[in-house]
Structures are given as structure tokens and as C-alpha cells.
Motif scaffolding. Sequence first.
Motif, mmCIF file in Angstrom:
data_model
loop_
_atom_site.group_PDB
_atom_site.id
_atom_site.type_symbol
_atom_site.label_atom_id
_atom_site.label_comp_id
_atom_site.label_asym_id
_atom_site.label_seq_id
_atom_site.Cartn_x
_atom_site.Cartn_y
_atom_site.Cartn_z
ATOM 1 N N ARG A 227 -18.005 28.422 29.300
ATOM 2 C CA ARG A 227 -18.387 28.719 30.680
ATOM 3 C C ARG A 227 -19.903 28.673 30.831
ATOM 4 N NH1 ARG A 227 -15.907 34.556 29.188
ATOM 5 N NH2 ARG A 227 -17.670 35.344 27.996
ATOM 6 N N ASP A 228 -20.354 28.665 32.065
ATOM 7 C CA ASP A 228 -21.781 28.629 32.373
ATOM 8 C C ASP A 228 -22.329 30.056 32.315
ATOM 9 O OD1 ASP A 228 -24.311 28.009 33.232
ATOM 10 O OD2 ASP A 228 -23.747 27.714 35.328
ATOM 11 N N SER A 229 -22.549 30.540 31.116
ATOM 12 C CA SER A 229 -22.991 31.919 30.911
ATOM 13 C C SER A 229 -23.828 31.997 29.639
ATOM 14 C CB SER A 229 -21.781 32.852 30.782
ATOM 15 O OG SER A 229 -22.171 34.163 30.431
ATOM 16 N N PRO A 230 -24.791 32.909 29.581
ATOM 17 C CA PRO A 230 -25.550 33.103 28.339
ATOM 18 C C PRO A 230 -24.686 33.642 27.205
ATOM 19 C CG PRO A 230 -26.726 34.051 30.205
ATOM 20 C CD PRO A 230 -25.357 33.718 30.688
ATOM 21 N N VAL A 231 -23.500 34.177 27.543
ATOM 22 C CA VAL A 231 -22.593 34.739 26.540
ATOM 23 C C VAL A 231 -21.244 34.037 26.651
ATOM 24 C CG1 VAL A 231 -21.503 36.823 25.624
ATOM 25 C CG2 VAL A 231 -23.754 36.985 26.734
ATOM 26 N N GLN A 232 -20.793 33.455 25.563
ATOM 27 C CA GLN A 232 -19.503 32.778 25.555
ATOM 28 C C GLN A 232 -18.396 33.709 25.072
ATOM 29 O OE1 GLN A 232 -18.918 29.770 26.841
ATOM 30 N NE2 GLN A 232 -21.096 29.615 27.353
ATOM 31 N N SER A 233 -17.179 33.420 25.499
ATOM 32 C CA SER A 233 -16.018 34.155 25.028
ATOM 33 C C SER A 233 -15.851 33.971 23.523
ATOM 34 C CB SER A 233 -14.762 33.658 25.759
ATOM 35 O OG SER A 233 -13.599 34.067 25.089
ATOM 36 N N LEU A 234 -15.232 34.952 22.880
ATOM 37 C CA LEU A 234 -14.912 34.823 21.455
ATOM 38 C C LEU A 234 -13.917 33.695 21.213
ATOM 39 C CD1 LEU A 234 -14.631 38.616 20.513
ATOM 40 C CD2 LEU A 234 -16.505 37.041 19.964
ATOM 41 N N ARG A 235 -13.326 33.160 22.292
ATOM 42 C CA ARG A 235 -12.370 32.054 22.179
ATOM 43 C C ARG A 235 -13.011 30.696 22.451
ATOM 44 N NH1 ARG A 235 -7.539 32.561 25.860
ATOM 45 N NH2 ARG A 235 -6.890 30.828 24.530
ATOM 46 N N ALA A 236 -14.308 30.662 22.609
ATOM 47 C CA ALA A 236 -14.965 29.400 22.967
ATOM 48 C C ALA A 236 -14.714 28.312 21.921
ATOM 49 C CB ALA A 236 -16.460 29.617 23.148
ATOM 50 N N HIS A 237 -14.498 28.722 20.674
ATOM 51 C CA HIS A 237 -14.291 27.729 19.608
ATOM 52 C C HIS A 237 -13.001 26.939 19.788
ATOM 53 C CE1 HIS A 237 -11.903 31.197 18.276
ATOM 54 N NE2 HIS A 237 -11.158 30.321 17.623
ATOM 55 N N GLU A 238 -12.113 27.404 20.685
ATOM 56 C CA GLU A 238 -10.847 26.706 20.906
ATOM 57 C C GLU A 238 -11.026 25.443 21.749
ATOM 58 O OE1 GLU A 238 -7.946 29.440 22.457
ATOM 59 O OE2 GLU A 238 -8.557 31.025 21.059
ATOM 60 N N SER A 239 -12.215 25.242 22.272
ATOM 61 C CA SER A 239 -12.488 24.050 23.081
ATOM 62 C C SER A 239 -13.833 23.470 22.666
ATOM 63 C CB SER A 239 -12.502 24.422 24.570
ATOM 64 O OG SER A 239 -13.514 25.386 24.817
ATOM 65 N N GLU A 240 -14.174 22.311 23.218
ATOM 66 C CA GLU A 240 -15.462 21.699 22.921
ATOM 67 C C GLU A 240 -16.086 21.180 24.212
ATOM 68 O OE1 GLU A 240 -14.943 18.458 20.269
ATOM 69 O OE2 GLU A 240 -13.386 17.478 21.469
ATOM 70 N N VAL A 241 -17.391 20.990 24.177
ATOM 71 C CA VAL A 241 -18.115 20.528 25.354
ATOM 72 C C VAL A 241 -18.720 19.157 25.068
ATOM 73 C CG1 VAL A 241 -20.023 20.998 26.938
ATOM 74 C CG2 VAL A 241 -18.648 22.890 26.054
ATOM 75 N N LYS A 242 -18.433 18.217 25.963
ATOM 76 C CA LYS A 242 -19.021 16.882 25.879
ATOM 77 C C LYS A 242 -19.540 16.503 27.261
ATOM 78 C CE LYS A 242 -16.192 15.043 22.076
ATOM 79 N NZ LYS A 242 -15.230 13.969 21.677
ATOM 80 N N GLY A 243 -20.815 16.118 27.305
ATOM 81 C CA GLY A 243 -21.397 15.725 28.581
ATOM 82 C C GLY A 243 -21.382 16.837 29.612
ATOM 83 N N GLY A 244 -21.475 18.074 29.143
ATOM 84 C CA GLY A 244 -21.496 19.207 30.058
ATOM 85 C C GLY A 244 -20.141 19.616 30.590
ATOM 86 N N VAL A 245 -19.069 19.028 30.053
ATOM 87 C CA VAL A 245 -17.708 19.327 30.515
ATOM 88 C C VAL A 245 -16.900 19.900 29.362
ATOM 89 C CG1 VAL A 245 -15.571 18.363 31.454
ATOM 90 C CG2 VAL A 245 -17.786 17.521 32.265
ATOM 91 N N CYS A 246 -16.225 21.004 29.620
ATOM 92 C CA CYS A 246 -15.388 21.638 28.597
ATOM 93 C C CYS A 246 -14.045 20.926 28.504
ATOM 94 C CB CYS A 246 -15.188 23.110 28.949
ATOM 95 S SG CYS A 246 -14.123 23.988 27.799
ATOM 96 N N SER A 247 -13.545 20.759 27.290
ATOM 97 C CA SER A 247 -12.284 20.038 27.084
ATOM 98 C C SER A 247 -11.090 20.731 27.730
ATOM 99 C CB SER A 247 -12.027 19.865 25.580
ATOM 100 O OG SER A 247 -11.953 21.130 24.927
ATOM 101 N N SER A 248 -11.179 22.053 27.933
ATOM 102 C CA SER A 248 -10.042 22.760 28.541
ATOM 103 C C SER A 248 -9.941 22.524 30.043
ATOM 104 C CB SER A 248 -10.133 24.260 28.265
ATOM 105 O OG SER A 248 -11.208 24.843 28.972
#
Length: 501
Positions: A227-248
Amino acid sequence: MRCLRNLRLALPHTRPDVRAASNASSSRPASTVAMPQCDDGPAKYKGPAYDEVRRIRAENLNPALLTHFSKPLLIHQGHMQWLFDHEGTRYLDLFGGIVTVSVGHCHPKVKAAAKDQLDRLWHTTNIYLHPKVHEYAKRLTDKLPGDLKVVYFVNSGSEANDMAMMMARLHTGRHDIISVRNAYHGASPLTMGLTAHGSWKYNVASASTVHHAMNPDPYRGIWGGHRDSPVQSLRAHESEVKGGVCSSSDKYVNELHEVLRHSIPPCGPAAFFIESIQGVGGSVQFPLGYVKKAYELIRSKGGLCLADEVQSGFGRTGEHYWGFEGHGVVPDIVTMAKGMGNGFPLAAVVTTPEVAATMGKALHFNTFGGNPVSSAVGLAVMDAIEEDGIMENSLHVGTYFLKELEKLRDKYDIVGDVRGKGLMIGVELVSDRTTQEPLPAPQVMQIWDHCKDRGVVLGKGGLYGNVIRIKPPMCITKEDVEFTCHVMDQVLEEHMNREGQ
């Protein structure tokens, strides 16, 4: 541009004895850090006794009214980020009247504008001409991108969303509207259909042609997300970001597509409603790219896109004046309220000339919308946002706040998630990090109460009522943040010891 510290120093000071009395209470639990100083103090309370207020509330006010805290505060006076109760005890307000006090309680510039207009003209009607509503309409629409140039002034966020629903249906000639689960868009008979929070819904027929798509929640959602936040969820590793877009985001957008396939007639939807950050839902953000992709999908089906900026507008997210700008989109209709008037009843719907033309097919009028006093207040709020550096303060102090709260998440398992942007922050409390089981309501209330007892007033929200909502007047300082985090640290440690966790 004056900094907020200079603004506060420029405000009138009260007698030292008054200020000292407002900074302490013999009944307040000891804290390891002192409450930041305040340059004002309350006048003597002259209202009805506390017990009489409670009796009147029980017998003569709406019985469904929420009352915060086990022993509710009787608020007597406010000054910038501070509140004073009937006994003169001072509290740091981190909820801002439910995200409504934007530039500060009794802000001197806003107060002066209201008084000046009251001396000239309280009310006439927009059927006549008066200057303030025209000045305000131009100033407000100049802050919006693209062709969002026509404003309808109303009095509340529910009223704004109610009108936006009608506007979208009239313009498209369609009836079906989509919002997302966990959203709150109001509690009027129509907006209750948009709202997807069971605890806010009465057992009455509401809008039958409103459908709720899966909530793309990076913390509780099926696929998580960045997400667009200084702090990511502990689940952020379940997705990836390419070109500013999250895979989820594609997965959640496909679920939105499923609603279109299964629940919407072939003519397509009238509109898609979404908050930039969910407010009552507990400061839930969306995976990077979701909102933009959702807009593209809805527009491909001929629907309008509506941004609910009731809580996230007017600089609260820090980087942008409007929350939707952080998603890289331009809506067809924008609704706004709350911080727009810094607590004065003021709201609006802004749209394009093309959509507005539809509303010209019949007479439309709002008795109080854009009245002279509300317009003067709205203009003064915009002045204060600019002159006090409010948006910049939201970004810098909000980011600092989030990073300090992240330390509490890393220290206490009871803190499942810290999220937000600017000064729109949520802290989700859980009893089990693995299952994300919400912390039981009595324990949340205990933490909430104990923070209040130490001088910090926090909000609460989320479907399970387990999210601490931090949406203060946007004039708070880093010293206020440090005080708050010390109090929360102390309260959470005591709670963990008490519960044997």
C-alpha cells in the motif's frame, strides 16, 4: 508561510495559573513523559452538572448515540489540538471530532471569519446573489483537477453522497451502483445501501441496486498487498510491486469484474463509489494500482467513478490536497465534508459540467448549502491550510507518527497492523497475529480508556471495533506524537502484563 509552532506562539496567552491548572489533574495516572505545553486554558465551566448532562442524554437524546469511553468526557472547550473537560482537565485530541477538525479547534482565522460574516449577513438564499458562495465555489473548484468545476453545496457527508448517487443514476440512466465491503458512505436511507458495515445498518429496505465488491485490504484481504504508506503490512511479502503496481491489485479487480458479470445488468453500472482510504472501516488502504485499475474497468462499462473525500480530503494524506490524487486518478464526481468546515456543517458535491447538466432538467435547491457563514468558514479553512503549512505538517508529522507506531507493532504482538498516510492512521489490535483474531471489545475499551485517562483521546473503528483511529487536527507536532507513543507504550505494556500475554 508561517510554521505551526509560530502560529501557536502568536496566539493569546492566558494567565500562568490558568494554563498550569489545565495541564494537570490529580486523578490522572502518572506518566513517564510530560504532556506538551498548551498556550491557552479554559474559561470556567458554567453548564449543567455532569450527572445532569448524563440524565438528559439518556432521556432526551437519540438513544442510539455512541458515547466514547466508559466514563464519557464532558467537553467544555477546545484550542487547536487540545480539548478541556468541565473540570479544566486537558486532553490531546487525536480524533478531531471524528476527522472533522482539520486546522485546529477554534482556529483564530476561522473563528474571525465566522464572526465577521455573522456581523454582516447570517443567511439569505442562493436564489439571491451573495458574494461568499461565489468566491468559495471558485476557490474550491480551482483546487480540483481536470473538468471538476461545478459544485453543489450541502450540509453533511451523507447528504453529499446521497446526492451523488442520484446524480450518477440520472446522468447514466442506470440504477446499479458498486461500492466495496467495509466501506462507510453514510447512514441516510440511500447511503445506508452504499455502506457495507453491518453494525451501521438498520433492518429496513435500503437501496436494492447497490452491490458490494470484495474489499482489497492488504492486511485482512485474501491476497494481501503493498500500500501507499510508510509502514507496510506484515503480509506485504505475499505480493510484489512492479512499475508501482502491486501484484494483488489485479486479483482484487478481477473480483470487482465478477460483480459486474454476475450482479449488474447488461447496460452496465451507474457508478463505482470508493474512499481514498477507508475511514470508519479502520484506515484501510488499498493495494498499489487497485483504484486506477478499478476506475478503468468501470469506465469501460460506461459507469461513473465517484471519490468519497469526506475524511481524506483537504490535505489530510499529506502529499496531496485530495486523497484520490495519490491513486493517480481523476473522478467524475467528488464528495467532501468534515474537515472542509473544520467542524462547521459544510459539505459539497463537485462534478463536471456534463454531469451537472443532467441536474438542470429539474429544479434543485438546498436551503442552507453554501450559506454566507458556511462559505466564509470554508474560505478561511482553505486559507489556514495554506498559510499554516497544514498539508506539509500532515506529511512530515504523520510519517514520523507512523514510524513510531511501527516500533510499537514490532514490540507488542497485540498490535497486528499499523497503516495510513499523512494524519489518517489506523492501529489494529489483535489477540492472535497468526489468525488475525480481533482483540475482544472489552480489552480494546480498556486500552482506549487508559490512554484517555493519561490525556490522549483516540478514536475507534473497523468492523470489529478493534482499530485505533488516529485522525487529529492537522496542527499536531512531533512533541505531541512522542507524548502519544509514550502513553500508548505504557498502556500496552500494562495491558500485556495484566493479561499475562
